[in-house]
Design a protein around this motif. Structure first.
Motif, PDB file in Angstrom:
ATOM      1  N   LEU A  38      60.921  57.493  55.665  1.00  0.00           N
ATOM      2  CA  LEU A  38      61.938  56.821  55.907  1.00  0.00           C
ATOM      3  C   LEU A  38      61.435  54.952  56.025  1.00  0.00           C
ATOM      4  CD1 LEU A  38      62.585  58.480  59.275  1.00  0.00           C
ATOM      5  CD2 LEU A  38      64.562  58.042  57.022  1.00  0.00           C
ATOM      6  N   ALA A  39      60.328  55.244  56.496  1.00  0.00           N
ATOM      7  CA  ALA A  39      60.134  53.840  56.363  1.00  0.00           C
ATOM      8  C   ALA A  39      60.252  52.944  55.286  1.00  0.00           C
ATOM      9  CB  ALA A  39      58.473  53.548  57.063  1.00  0.00           C
ATOM     10  N   ASN A  80      58.013  60.439  58.947  1.00  0.00           N
ATOM     11  CA  ASN A  80      58.751  58.851  59.676  1.00  0.00           C
ATOM     12  C   ASN A  80      58.058  57.314  57.921  1.00  0.00           C
ATOM     13  OD1 ASN A  80      59.463  58.328  61.452  1.00  0.00           O
ATOM     14  ND2 ASN A  80      57.681  58.312  63.316  1.00  0.00           N
ATOM     15  N   ASN A  81      56.913  57.947  58.060  1.00  0.00           N
ATOM     16  CA  ASN A  81      56.296  57.480  56.564  1.00  0.00           C
ATOM     17  C   ASN A  81      57.448  56.753  55.081  1.00  0.00           C
ATOM     18  OD1 ASN A  81      54.160  56.586  57.501  1.00  0.00           O
ATOM     19  ND2 ASN A  81      53.041  58.618  56.965  1.00  0.00           N
TER      20      ASN A  81
END
Lengths: 466, 162
Positions: free
Chosen positions: A251-252, A248-249
């Motif tokens: 991706l962010a 997620n990181n």
């Protein structure tokens, strides 16, 4: 042998699968045999010993009785002969009176053993050396002897006073055994019946106990299997959530950078003329969204959310889910039939979980079907405070070798690249959290039927998560 | 159009401050009148430098003033120096983590609205944050429009309180 097959305990044949499966090496047939043999031995041994002792005692008593009757008879004869004026006649009277052949063979011999009267066993009058008189050592007594025909007899003798003659009364031992056997016959029958009863009850008991052990063993193996499965799912869940979090990181970052590019493109004229660049950036953003859907699903699978328990109308949940999928069903001409004959009471459950379960199940069914397929949903009230919800489709079905794996994460049979393979494992986790169960029946090419069993009463499983 | 070009020229040339922690709430269009609907003082706290700098830049392009710090301690220092209106914080950070930071901020300056934004979000975390008084809780990667909306709402809330 076929009769024996019928008596065989149920666990007899199962032992192989059970022991091989878990490698317990517990041979139920051998245990059964051991128990039966040992218990029978221990139960029957005292019975046999007692019977033998009893037999011996009775045998001796009867022998004694016979001996005393022989000696009484002979004594009476001797006494009456010795007081008689004509001993010879009295003796003959006695012989004719008593002698009834086989049972009471009475006769007179001289010292040499020559018969003076006719004997049933030893021969006619005048037969020399018919009786071995060397046995007759005293005045009177009882000896065992063999007749010339090799028949064992009991021979009582008494010396006639003032002569060298012997009164002999011979009784066959066979008659004696008959005398002894007849009253025992009932007892022997009783013994046989009791042995059979004891053996039957031992076998019954052993069968019951081994059966219980067998079923307990099976339950244990099932529980172990289940725990193993659960553990596997849990560890995969932890891995999945770790991966999801870490992805997620970055991706962010991709999301923000691309977003910035988009911002610049839309705001600045130089680039806004080139539509292709914007569409490329949009593609990147879409892909990021796709990735984040997957990580979100991973997190959903791994989540141990505290369920918000509230009264739930199961029909409402299903209707909501169907409303959500209505458009797709229309587009793909999928007909949905609903069987709601049973009235289901509201029950305490986590609505979010239920929605997710049915959304995933119905989505899966949609994926499995061709356009124009048929989906049917039925909800039934079952006894023992349970409801069963069946979701069946006529899609492509699941192969037998895959059916065990479908509840595992990352297992996907969907052909399109969108399937993350997490749907059913999420369903499985959620249903277990609620305290329910899910089973599947499927035939390749014919369709699948998923049955969800839910408890109407809050079970320990959902209490445990509170 | 003129104004936009000015913004973009500034945006395309990364200013010196973008590369490091900023201690002043920057706005790209300083000369212009502040947008009344959006907060002018946003403090971004995240140890993912690339992420937080880009986010900061994008927010600035949307007429918001932002400052960036990379850990909890600097965030507390920054609050001491110049109190922000809204904070966007990550949960997992070296030193003081997001949850602790949220707790301290809410204790010392309850006026500051805190938006928690994380890639490590579980439902329990969400509940905990909301209980601690977070304004909202967002899952990374977040849509910039959603974030803007949330920021506007937070700002509205502050204004309503005032």
């Amino acid at each position: 042998m076929k009769q024996l097959q019928k008596l065989k305990p149920a666990s007899w044949d199962h032992r192989d699968s059970a022991s091989n499966h878990l490698n317990t090496g517990f041979n139920f047939a051998r245990k059964w045999k051991l128990i039966v043999l040992f218990t029978s031995f221990m139960a029957l041994l005292p019975l046999f010993v007692m019977s033998l002792v009893e037999f011996g005692l009775t045998h001796r008593t009867i022998e004694d009785e016979v001996k005393s009757s022989i000696s009484k008879l002979l004594n009476a004869a001797i006494v009456s002969i010795s007081f008689s004026k004509d001993p010879g006649k009295t003796a003959m009277d006695y012989i004719t009176l008593i002698n009834s052949g086989e049972d009471n063979d009475i006769f007179v011999v001289n010292e040499d053993g020559t018969l003076l009267t006719t004997s049933f066993y030893y021969g006619n009058t005048g037969t020399p050396n018919a009786v071995n008189t060397s046995l007759f050592k005293e005045k009177a007594g009882i000896e065992k002897d063999l007749t010339p025909d090799k028949k064992p007899v009991m021979a009582g003798y008494a010396r006639i006073p003032d002569s060298s003659l012997f009164f002999v009364l011979a009784k066959s031992e066979k008659g004696l055994i008959d005398l002894w056997f007849k009253p025992r016959f009932k007892l022997i029958g009783y013994l046989a019946v009791s042995i059979v009863l004891i053996l039957l009850s031992i076998m019954g008991m052993a069968t019951y106990l081994v059966g219980r052990i067998h079923s307990a063993d099976r339950k244990r193996s099932e529980a172990l299997h289940h725990a193993e499965h659960e553990k596997k799912l849990a560890s995969i869940g932890r891995l999945a959530s770790g991966v999801a979090h870490e992805i997620n990181n970055p991706l962010a970052i991709i999301n923000q950078k691309t977003g910035l590019i988009m911002d610049l493109f839309t705001l600045r004229e130089d680039f806004s003329s080139d539509k292709r660049l914007i569409s490329l950036a949009k593609d990147v953003l879409d892909t990021v969204k796709r990735c984040s859907t997957i990580t979100q699903r991973l997190l959903d699978f791994a989540r141990h959310m505290e369920p918000s328990i509230e009264p739930v109308d199961i029909w409402e949940v299903v209707k909501q889910v169907l409303a959500f999928l209505e458009k797709e069903a229309d587009r793909r001409r999928i007909t949905i039939s609903i069987d709601n004959k049973d009235t289901i009471p509201n029950f305490e459950c986590d609505k979010g979980s239920l929605q997710q379960i049915f959304l995933n199940l119905i989505e899966n069914a949609f994926t499995a079907m061709e356009d124009g397929g048929q989906l049917s949903i039925s909800i039934r009230l079952k006894k023992r405070d349970q409801i069963s919800i069946m979701v069946s489709d006529n899609g492509r079905g699941i192969a037998d070798e895959d059916i065990d794996k479908i509840f595992e994460p990352f297992y996907s049979s969907k052909n399109d690249h969108w399937g993350s393979g997490l749907g059913l494992s999420i369903i499985y986790g959620l249903i277990k959290e609620i305290g329910g169960d899910i089973t599947v029946k499927s035939r390749l090419g014919k369709g699948s039927c998923f049955t969800v069993i839910l408890p109407l009463k809050n079970s320990e499983a959902s209490d445990g998560t509170k | 159009m003129q104004k936009q070009n000015a913004i973009l020229t500034a945006a395309i040339k990364p200013s010196k401050n973008d590369a490091m922690e900023t201690q002043v709430y920057h706005q790209l269009n300083m000369s212009e009148k502040c947008n009344v609907e959006v907060p002018s003082k946003i403090l971004l706290v995240d140890d993912e430098k690339e992420f937080v700098q880009t986010l900061s830049e994008r927010l600035r392009m949307r007429d918001m003033g932002t400052a960036v710090v990379y850990d909890g301690n600097s965030a507390l220092a920054q609050i001491q120096r110049d109190e922000p209106e809204v904070m966007i914080i990550d949960l997992k950070m070296p030193g003081i983590d997001g949850m602790e930071l949220l707790k301290q901020v809410k204790q010392t300056c309850p006026r500051i609205q805190v938006i928690v934004m994380t890639g490590h979000g579980s439902e329990q975390d969400k509940k905990k944050c909301m209980d601690l008084g977070a304004f909202s809780y967002m899952q990374k990667p977040v849509d910039i429009n959603l974030l803007s909306e949330s920021l506007k709402k937070a700002y509205k809330k502050i204004k309503a309180v005032e």
